[in-house]
Design a protein around this motif. Structure first.
Motif, PDB file in Angstrom:
ATOM      1  N   ALA A  35      11.782  13.858 -29.086  1.00 17.49           N
ATOM      2  CA  ALA A  35      13.095  14.466 -29.330  1.00 17.49           C
ATOM      3  C   ALA A  35      13.612  14.189 -30.743  1.00 17.49           C
ATOM      4  O   ALA A  35      14.699  14.648 -31.102  1.00 17.49           O
ATOM      5  CB  ALA A  35      14.113  13.962 -28.304  1.00 17.49           C
ATOM      6  N   LEU A  36      12.841  13.450 -31.547  1.00 18.59           N
ATOM      7  CA  LEU A  36      13.318  13.101 -32.886  1.00 18.59           C
ATOM      8  C   LEU A  36      13.600  14.327 -33.744  1.00 18.59           C
ATOM      9  O   LEU A  36      14.523  14.329 -34.563  1.00 18.59           O
ATOM     10  CB  LEU A  36      12.290  12.200 -33.586  1.00 18.59           C
ATOM     11  CG  LEU A  36      12.249  10.744 -33.142  1.00 18.59           C
ATOM     12  CD1 LEU A  36      11.090  10.016 -33.834  1.00 18.59           C
ATOM     13  CD2 LEU A  36      13.575  10.040 -33.450  1.00 18.59           C
ATOM     14  N   HIS A  37      12.805  15.389 -33.530  1.00 18.03           N
ATOM     15  CA  HIS A  37      12.998  16.587 -34.353  1.00 18.03           C
ATOM     16  C   HIS A  37      14.325  17.273 -34.059  1.00 18.03           C
ATOM     17  O   HIS A  37      14.759  18.142 -34.814  1.00 18.03           O
ATOM     18  CB  HIS A  37      11.848  17.573 -34.112  1.00 18.03           C
ATOM     19  CG  HIS A  37      11.871  18.216 -32.757  1.00 18.03           C
ATOM     20  ND1 HIS A  37      11.469  17.551 -31.611  1.00 18.03           N
ATOM     21  CD2 HIS A  37      12.261  19.458 -32.361  1.00 18.03           C
ATOM     22  CE1 HIS A  37      11.601  18.366 -30.568  1.00 18.03           C
ATOM     23  NE2 HIS A  37      12.075  19.530 -31.000  1.00 18.03           N
ATOM     24  N   ARG A  38      14.969  16.881 -32.973  1.00 20.76           N
ATOM     25  CA  ARG A  38      16.256  17.485 -32.614  1.00 20.76           C
ATOM     26  C   ARG A  38      17.441  16.810 -33.300  1.00 20.76           C
ATOM     27  O   ARG A  38      18.563  17.304 -33.198  1.00 20.76           O
ATOM     28  CB  ARG A  38      16.457  17.452 -31.095  1.00 20.76           C
ATOM     29  CG  ARG A  38      15.601  18.469 -30.359  1.00 20.76           C
ATOM     30  CD  ARG A  38      15.983  18.565 -28.899  1.00 20.76           C
ATOM     31  NE  ARG A  38      15.373  19.733 -28.264  1.00 20.76           N
ATOM     32  CZ  ARG A  38      15.890  20.955 -28.264  1.00 20.76           C
ATOM     33  NH1 ARG A  38      17.056  21.180 -28.879  1.00 20.76           N
ATOM     34  NH2 ARG A  38      15.274  21.941 -27.669  1.00 20.76           N
ATOM     35  N   ILE A  39      17.219  15.687 -33.948  1.00 18.52           N
ATOM     36  CA  ILE A  39      18.317  15.079 -34.721  1.00 18.52           C
ATOM     37  C   ILE A  39      18.537  15.955 -35.944  1.00 18.52           C
ATOM     38  O   ILE A  39      17.645  16.117 -36.769  1.00 18.52           O
ATOM     39  CB  ILE A  39      17.984  13.641 -35.127  1.00 18.52           C
ATOM     40  CG1 ILE A  39      17.733  12.775 -33.893  1.00 18.52           C
ATOM     41  CG2 ILE A  39      19.120  13.055 -35.969  1.00 18.52           C
ATOM     42  CD1 ILE A  39      17.303  11.358 -34.202  1.00 18.52           C
ATOM     43  N   PRO A  40      19.714  16.558 -36.060  1.00 21.32           N
ATOM     44  CA  PRO A  40      19.889  17.557 -37.131  1.00 21.32           C
ATOM     45  C   PRO A  40      19.961  16.942 -38.518  1.00 21.32           C
ATOM     46  O   PRO A  40      20.322  15.766 -38.695  1.00 21.32           O
ATOM     47  CB  PRO A  40      21.215  18.234 -36.764  1.00 21.32           C
ATOM     48  CG  PRO A  40      21.928  17.270 -35.899  1.00 21.32           C
ATOM     49  CD  PRO A  40      20.887  16.442 -35.195  1.00 21.32           C
ATOM     50  N   LYS A  41      19.615  17.754 -39.490  1.00 19.95           N
ATOM     51  CA  LYS A  41      19.793  17.438 -40.903  1.00 19.95           C
ATOM     52  C   LYS A  41      20.714  18.516 -41.465  1.00 19.95           C
ATOM     53  O   LYS A  41      20.254  19.595 -41.836  1.00 19.95           O
ATOM     54  CB  LYS A  41      18.449  17.425 -41.636  1.00 19.95           C
ATOM     55  CG  LYS A  41      17.511  16.347 -41.108  1.00 19.95           C
ATOM     56  CD  LYS A  41      16.144  16.419 -41.771  1.00 19.95           C
ATOM     57  CE  LYS A  41      15.207  15.353 -41.195  1.00 19.95           C
ATOM     58  NZ  LYS A  41      13.838  15.448 -41.762  1.00 19.95           N
ATOM     59  N   PRO A  42      22.010  18.276 -41.468  1.00 16.00           N
ATOM     60  CA  PRO A  42      22.978  19.339 -41.763  1.00 16.00           C
ATOM     61  C   PRO A  42      22.763  19.982 -43.127  1.00 16.00           C
ATOM     62  O   PRO A  42      22.525  19.296 -44.125  1.00 16.00           O
ATOM     63  CB  PRO A  42      24.332  18.617 -41.707  1.00 16.00           C
ATOM     64  CG  PRO A  42      24.078  17.404 -40.888  1.00 16.00           C
ATOM     65  CD  PRO A  42      22.669  16.997 -41.175  1.00 16.00           C
TER      66      PRO A  42
END
Length: 308
Positions: A35-42
């Motif tokens: 799920a790490l790829h779901r942490i957004p990079k705004p």
């Protein structure tokens, strides 16, 4: 994450709140690798010290948020920035008139010869300790949202008929967004509204819009950054006085137009694509075009606006 913290400190957000958010993140269960790829990079930061402090305080207190306000106030940007600040994976749920419980919680599926529950975004958010962004929550039928009541109040669980109860992780939070006056929207049912803390999102100020343009387009000449800011303000005033609809009040469209200018497209043509052509009524389109031409010279080439 470090860049976002630096930005918030530069904006004057309370250091005590920032430190509390950092401590909260460090004490939550780690995010699974899947799920790490779901942490957004705004892509864009949200400008607004008071709103940041209210939102951080609410989430640290275990509350869920409803971001309510008109178009171009940065509701989704703020939600994405909050997920990034707290370091949690984000699930986006777009609501529409046919949204039902199955699309939120999950559906039966056949796996290994047995019927099991294929988790929907709300269930995954609950299990993974994620932040669920409930986009345009007032476009869904009230009865379809009743399945969220137990998840959003003190029970913090989802009871799925035929399956075990799904408890919400301690880290799970829900951030709903709501626009006023869009076609297909309805009043939010009182039972659901009572489960959120509500932040009325203010319109972006001229000062903050200038900051956003400066951050996104550092090579844009200050004089033209001022003109773009004034243009957006002029359009908002016409919307506020009901001279035009909010179709042309499009901050994404303005930023896209400036990107087209950087590619060399003449400024007026770029603004037509990004703003003017969003108006499909000919009279309204002419009004917006007049506002653009009153602020931007017709012969201005895109690259002239940039110090390249």
């Amino acid at each position: 994450m470090g860049e976002l913290m630096d930005f918030l400190r530069a904006e004057g957000v309370s250091e005590a709140l920032l430190q509390a958010a950092e401590n909260w993140k460090n004490h939550q269960s780690p995010v699974r690798e899947a799920a790490l790829h779901r942490i957004p990079k705004p892509r864009y930061p949200y400008y607004g010290k008071e709103i940041w402090e209210e939102a951080i305080s609410a989430l640290l207190s275990g509350e869920h948020l409803l971001l309510a306000g008109p178009k171009a106030t940065g509701k989704n940007d703020l939600a994405e920035n909050l997920s990034a600040l707290f370091g949690r994976p984000q699930w986006d749920v777009s609501f529409y008139i046919n949204t039902d419980a199955a699309s939120l919680i999950g559906t039966d599926t056949l796996c290994g010869g047995e019927v099991s529950l294929r988790h929907g975004p709300i269930a995954r958010c609950a299990l993974e300790g994620g932040f669920g962004v409930l986009d345009e929550i007032n476009m869904a039928k009230n009865e379809s949202l009743a399945v969220l009541h137990a998840a959003l109040d003190f029970r913090r669980c989802i009871d799925v008929p035929g399956y075990d109860r799904i408890p919400l992780s301690e880290a799970s939070r829900f951030i709903a967004t709501m626009n006023y006056g869009y076609a297909g929207t309805r009043d939010l049912n009182e039972a659901l509204a009572s489960r959120f803390l509500v932040i009325n999102m203010p319109s972006i100020t001229e000062e903050n819009l200038l900051k956003l343009l400066g951050r996104e387009f550092p090579e844009l000449k200050p004089a033209y950054a001022d003109q773009m800011t004034s243009l957006f303000t002029d359009i908002r005033r016409k919307c506020d006085s009901a001279e035009i609809s909010t179709k042309a009040l499009d901050l994404r469209g303005l930023l896209a137009a400036v990107r087209l200018m950087r590619q060399g497209l003449p400024a007026v043509r770029a603004l037509e694509l990004g703003i003017v052509n969003k108006c499909f009524d000919e009279f309204e389109r002419q009004l917006v075009e007049d506002v653009v031409k009153s602020r931007v010279p017709e012969d201005l080439s895109g690259r002239e606006a940039f110090a390249l």
